[in-house]
Design a protein around this motif. Structure first.
Motif, PDB file in Angstrom:
ATOM      1  N   PHE A 289       0.822  -1.214   0.000  1.00 12.19           N
ATOM      2  CA  PHE A 289       0.000   0.000   0.000  1.00 12.19           C
ATOM      3  C   PHE A 289       0.853   1.259   0.000  1.00 12.19           C
ATOM      4  CE2 PHE A 289      -2.063   3.391   2.481  1.00 12.19           C
ATOM      5  CZ  PHE A 289      -3.221   3.584   1.731  1.00 12.19           C
ATOM      6  N   ILE A 290       1.978   1.213   0.705  1.00 13.73           N
ATOM      7  CA  ILE A 290       2.773   2.422   0.926  1.00 13.73           C
ATOM      8  C   ILE A 290       3.804   2.665  -0.187  1.00 13.73           C
ATOM      9  CG2 ILE A 290       4.717   1.417   2.201  1.00 13.73           C
ATOM     10  CD1 ILE A 290       2.761   4.508   3.309  1.00 13.73           C
TER      11      ILE A 290
ATOM     12  N   ALA B 227      12.468   3.779  -8.431  1.00 14.15           N
ATOM     13  CA  ALA B 227      11.097   4.300  -8.316  1.00 14.15           C
ATOM     14  C   ALA B 227      10.156   3.629  -9.309  1.00 14.15           C
ATOM     15  CB  ALA B 227      11.100   5.809  -8.539  1.00 14.15           C
ATOM     16  N   ASN B 228      10.636   3.373 -10.526  1.00 20.15           N
ATOM     17  CA  ASN B 228       9.779   2.729 -11.533  1.00 20.15           C
ATOM     18  C   ASN B 228       9.368   1.328 -11.103  1.00 20.15           C
ATOM     19  OD1 ASN B 228       9.877   4.945 -13.255  1.00 20.15           O
ATOM     20  ND2 ASN B 228      11.766   4.232 -14.226  1.00 20.15           N
ATOM     21  N   ILE B 229      10.302   0.616 -10.477  1.00 13.29           N
ATOM     22  CA  ILE B 229       9.998  -0.753 -10.013  1.00 13.29           C
ATOM     23  C   ILE B 229       9.004  -0.710  -8.866  1.00 13.29           C
ATOM     24  CG2 ILE B 229      10.994  -2.843  -8.985  1.00 13.29           C
ATOM     25  CD1 ILE B 229      13.626  -2.120 -10.408  1.00 13.29           C
ATOM     26  N   LEU B 230       9.255   0.184  -7.911  1.00 12.71           N
ATOM     27  CA  LEU B 230       8.370   0.287  -6.750  1.00 12.71           C
ATOM     28  C   LEU B 230       6.972   0.731  -7.169  1.00 12.71           C
ATOM     29  CD1 LEU B 230      10.654   1.852  -3.984  1.00 12.71           C
ATOM     30  CD2 LEU B 230      10.113  -0.539  -4.415  1.00 12.71           C
ATOM     31  N   GLU B 231       6.919   1.636  -8.161  1.00 16.08           N
ATOM     32  CA  GLU B 231       5.606   2.102  -8.620  1.00 16.08           C
ATOM     33  C   GLU B 231       4.805   0.956  -9.219  1.00 16.08           C
ATOM     34  OE1 GLU B 231       4.197   6.048 -10.817  1.00 16.08           O
ATOM     35  OE2 GLU B 231       5.236   4.675 -12.181  1.00 16.08           O
ATOM     36  N   TYR B 232       5.466   0.100  -9.990  1.00 18.64           N
ATOM     37  CA  TYR B 232       4.747  -1.029 -10.586  1.00 18.64           C
ATOM     38  C   TYR B 232       4.303  -2.028  -9.514  1.00 18.64           C
ATOM     39  CZ  TYR B 232       3.310  -4.881 -13.484  1.00 18.64           C
ATOM     40  OH  TYR B 232       2.552  -5.877 -14.038  1.00 18.64           O
TER      41      TYR B 232
ATOM     42  N   GLU C 195      -1.806   0.350  -4.985  1.00 14.84           N
ATOM     43  CA  GLU C 195      -2.729   1.456  -5.218  1.00 14.84           C
ATOM     44  C   GLU C 195      -2.472   2.126  -6.569  1.00 14.84           C
ATOM     45  OE1 GLU C 195      -3.376   3.915  -1.898  1.00 14.84           O
ATOM     46  OE2 GLU C 195      -4.996   5.026  -2.854  1.00 14.84           O
ATOM     47  N   TYR C 196      -1.267   2.014  -7.081  1.00 13.10           N
ATOM     48  CA  TYR C 196      -0.977   2.548  -8.417  1.00 13.10           C
ATOM     49  C   TYR C 196      -1.890   1.880  -9.444  1.00 13.10           C
ATOM     50  CZ  TYR C 196       1.481   2.829 -12.905  1.00 13.10           C
ATOM     51  OH  TYR C 196       1.784   2.986 -14.234  1.00 13.10           O
ATOM     52  N   HIS C 197      -2.043   0.559  -9.341  1.00 13.51           N
ATOM     53  CA  HIS C 197      -2.889  -0.183 -10.280  1.00 13.51           C
ATOM     54  C   HIS C 197      -4.370   0.074 -10.001  1.00 13.51           C
ATOM     55  CE1 HIS C 197       0.522  -2.383 -11.977  1.00 13.51           C
ATOM     56  NE2 HIS C 197       1.002  -2.391 -10.743  1.00 13.51           N
ATOM     57  N   PHE C 198      -4.713   0.201  -8.703  1.00 14.20           N
ATOM     58  CA  PHE C 198      -6.107   0.498  -8.371  1.00 14.20           C
ATOM     59  C   PHE C 198      -6.529   1.855  -8.920  1.00 14.20           C
ATOM     60  CE2 PHE C 198      -8.809   2.941  -5.439  1.00 14.20           C
ATOM     61  CZ  PHE C 198     -10.015   2.311  -5.706  1.00 14.20           C
ATOM     62  N   GLN C 199      -5.679   2.861  -8.727  1.00 14.82           N
ATOM     63  CA  GLN C 199      -6.011   4.203  -9.195  1.00 14.82           C
ATOM     64  C   GLN C 199      -6.188   4.236 -10.707  1.00 14.82           C
ATOM     65  OE1 GLN C 199      -6.904   6.660  -7.461  1.00 14.82           O
ATOM     66  NE2 GLN C 199      -6.309   6.025  -5.416  1.00 14.82           N
ATOM     67  N   SER C 200      -5.375   3.460 -11.402  1.00 16.98           N
ATOM     68  CA  SER C 200      -5.475   3.408 -12.859  1.00 16.98           C
ATOM     69  C   SER C 200      -6.840   2.862 -13.279  1.00 16.98           C
ATOM     70  CB  SER C 200      -4.350   2.523 -13.415  1.00 16.98           C
ATOM     71  OG  SER C 200      -4.460   2.430 -14.822  1.00 16.98           O
ATOM     72  N   ILE C 201      -7.271   1.773 -12.628  1.00 19.02           N
ATOM     73  CA  ILE C 201      -8.568   1.176 -12.966  1.00 19.02           C
ATOM     74  C   ILE C 201      -9.716   2.090 -12.540  1.00 19.02           C
ATOM     75  CG2 ILE C 201     -10.128  -0.755 -12.462  1.00 19.02           C
ATOM     76  CD1 ILE C 201      -7.707  -2.548 -12.228  1.00 19.02           C
TER      77      ILE C 201
ATOM     78  N   ASN D  42      -2.706  -3.988 -15.431  1.00 15.96           N
ATOM     79  CA  ASN D  42      -3.255  -3.900 -14.077  1.00 15.96           C
ATOM     80  C   ASN D  42      -3.955  -5.203 -13.687  1.00 15.96           C
ATOM     81  OD1 ASN D  42      -2.479  -1.159 -13.897  1.00 15.96           O
ATOM     82  ND2 ASN D  42      -4.285  -0.570 -15.083  1.00 15.96           N
ATOM     83  N   ILE D  43      -4.700  -5.779 -14.636  1.00 20.11           N
ATOM     84  CA  ILE D  43      -5.391  -7.043 -14.361  1.00 20.11           C
ATOM     85  C   ILE D  43      -4.376  -8.150 -14.074  1.00 20.11           C
ATOM     86  CG2 ILE D  43      -7.014  -8.753 -15.252  1.00 20.11           C
ATOM     87  CD1 ILE D  43      -8.280  -6.026 -14.797  1.00 20.11           C
ATOM     88  N   ILE D  44      -3.317  -8.199 -14.896  1.00 24.85           N
ATOM     89  CA  ILE D  44      -2.278  -9.221 -14.707  1.00 24.85           C
ATOM     90  C   ILE D  44      -1.597  -9.056 -13.352  1.00 24.85           C
ATOM     91  CG2 ILE D  44       0.002  -9.973 -15.535  1.00 24.85           C
ATOM     92  CD1 ILE D  44      -1.031  -9.420 -18.383  1.00 24.85           C
ATOM     93  N   TYR D  45      -1.372  -7.806 -12.959  1.00 25.13           N
ATOM     94  CA  TYR D  45      -0.742  -7.543 -11.651  1.00 25.13           C
ATOM     95  C   TYR D  45      -1.580  -8.159 -10.527  1.00 25.13           C
ATOM     96  CZ  TYR D  45       0.490  -4.916  -7.449  1.00 25.13           C
ATOM     97  OH  TYR D  45       0.844  -4.578  -6.162  1.00 25.13           O
TER      98      TYR D  45
END
Length: 236
Positions: free
Chosen positions: A173-174, A187-192, A196-202, A211-214
Motif C-alpha cells: 500500500f505504501i 522508483a519505476n519498479i516500486l511504482e509497478y 494502489e498505483y494499479h487500483f487508481q489506474s482502474i 493492471n489485471i495481470i498484476y
C-alpha cells in the motif's frame, strides 16, 4: 469442484454463524460512511472519489481481520488434521476458504452501493467510472485477501496471522507514496509493485491488461504459497 464448494459453503456459513461478519460489516460501513458523508457536500461533486480514496486504506486493516482465522484457527483447534484425512487436496482447502472470504468482501462492497445510489440521486454520476472503481476495489480486496490467506497458513496464532498480513499489505500500500525518497531507477519498479498505483489506474476508468495481470499474479502467488505452507505441515 465438489470439495471446493463444500469448503466454501462451510466457511461462508461460519462467518454469519459468529459475530465476525456483522462486526466487520458494521465497522466498515460506519467508517467509510463517516468519511463519505463528511466530504460529500463539502466537495459538491457527484462522484465516489472520497469512498474510493478511503476504502483502500480500510482494506489494509479489515481484510487481515477477515482472513486471519481462515487456516490458523483450523490449525489451532486441530480440525485441519481432520481435513487432511479426507480426499481433499491442499489447494482445494485454500481455494474454498479464499472464495468464502472473497464472498464476504463482495457483501461489504454491495452494502456500500448505497453511497452510489445516494450520489446518483444528488447529481449526474458517471456510471462507467463508478463501475471501474468498484472493479478496482474488488481486485484490490482479492489481492489483499490472498496475502491474508498466506499469512494464516503459516501460523496457528490468529494475531500473528493478522500482523503478518497487515505488514505485507501495508508494504504494498505504501510503496507508491515513498517514490520521492528513492532513486529514479528504483522508483519505476516500486511504482509497478504498488497496489494502489494499479487500483487508481482502474478507478479512473482505464482497464489496462497490465493492471489485471498484476492483481491476478498477486492472487496466484498468495494462494500458491498458502497451499505450499499446508503441504509442508502435512509433510508432502
Amino acid at each position: 469442484m465438489h470439495n471446493i464448494s463444500y469448503i466454501f459453503r462451510r466457511e461462508f456459513r461460519s462467518y454469519f454463524d459468529s459475530p465476525i461478519a456483522y462486526i466487520v460489516l458494521m465497522f466498515f460501513l460506519m467508517i467509510s460512511g463517516y468519511f463519505f458523508m463528511s466530504n460529500l457536500f463539502l466537495l459538491d461533486q457527484a462522484n465516489l472519489r472520497t469512498l474510493f480514496g478511503i476504502v483502500p486504506l480500510l482494506f489494509v486493516f479489515f481484510i487481515p481481520a477477515i482472513s486471519m482465522r481462515l487456516i490458523a484457527e483450523e490449525k489451532k483447534s486441530g480440525t485441519i488434521e481432520l481435513l487432511f484425512t479426507y480426499p481433499i487436496r491442499d489447494s482445494e482447502i485454500v481455494i474454498g476458504k479464499y472464495l468464502a472470504a472473497l464472498a464476504l468482501i463482495v457483501v461489504l462492497l454491495l452494502f456500500s452501493i448505497i453511497y452510489a445510489i445516494t450520489v446518483s440521486l444528488l447529481g449526474d454520476m458517471d456510471v462507467g467510472q463508478t463501475f471501474s472503481g468498484y472493479l478496482g476495489l474488488f481486485l484490490m480486496g482479492a489481492a489483499y485477501l490472498a496475502i491474508g490467506v498466506f499469512a494464516s497458513s503459516i501460523t496457528e496464532n490468529q494475531i500473528v496471522a493478522f500482523i503478518v498480513a497487515l505488514a505485507i499489505s501495508f508494504f504494498f500500500f505504501i510503496l507508491d507514496k515513498i517514490l520521492f525518497f528513492v532513486p529514479l531507477s528504483l522508483a519505476n519498479i516500486l511504482e509497478y509493485l504498488a497496489i494502489e498505483y494499479h487500483f487508481q489506474s482502474i478507478s479512473r476508468g482505464v482497464i489496462d491488461t497490465r493492471n489485471i495481470i498484476y492483481f491476478l499474479s498477486m492472487i496466484f502467488v498468495g494462494l500458491l504459497l498458502a497451499s505450499h505452507a499446508l503441504s509442508r505441515r502435512k509433510g508432502d
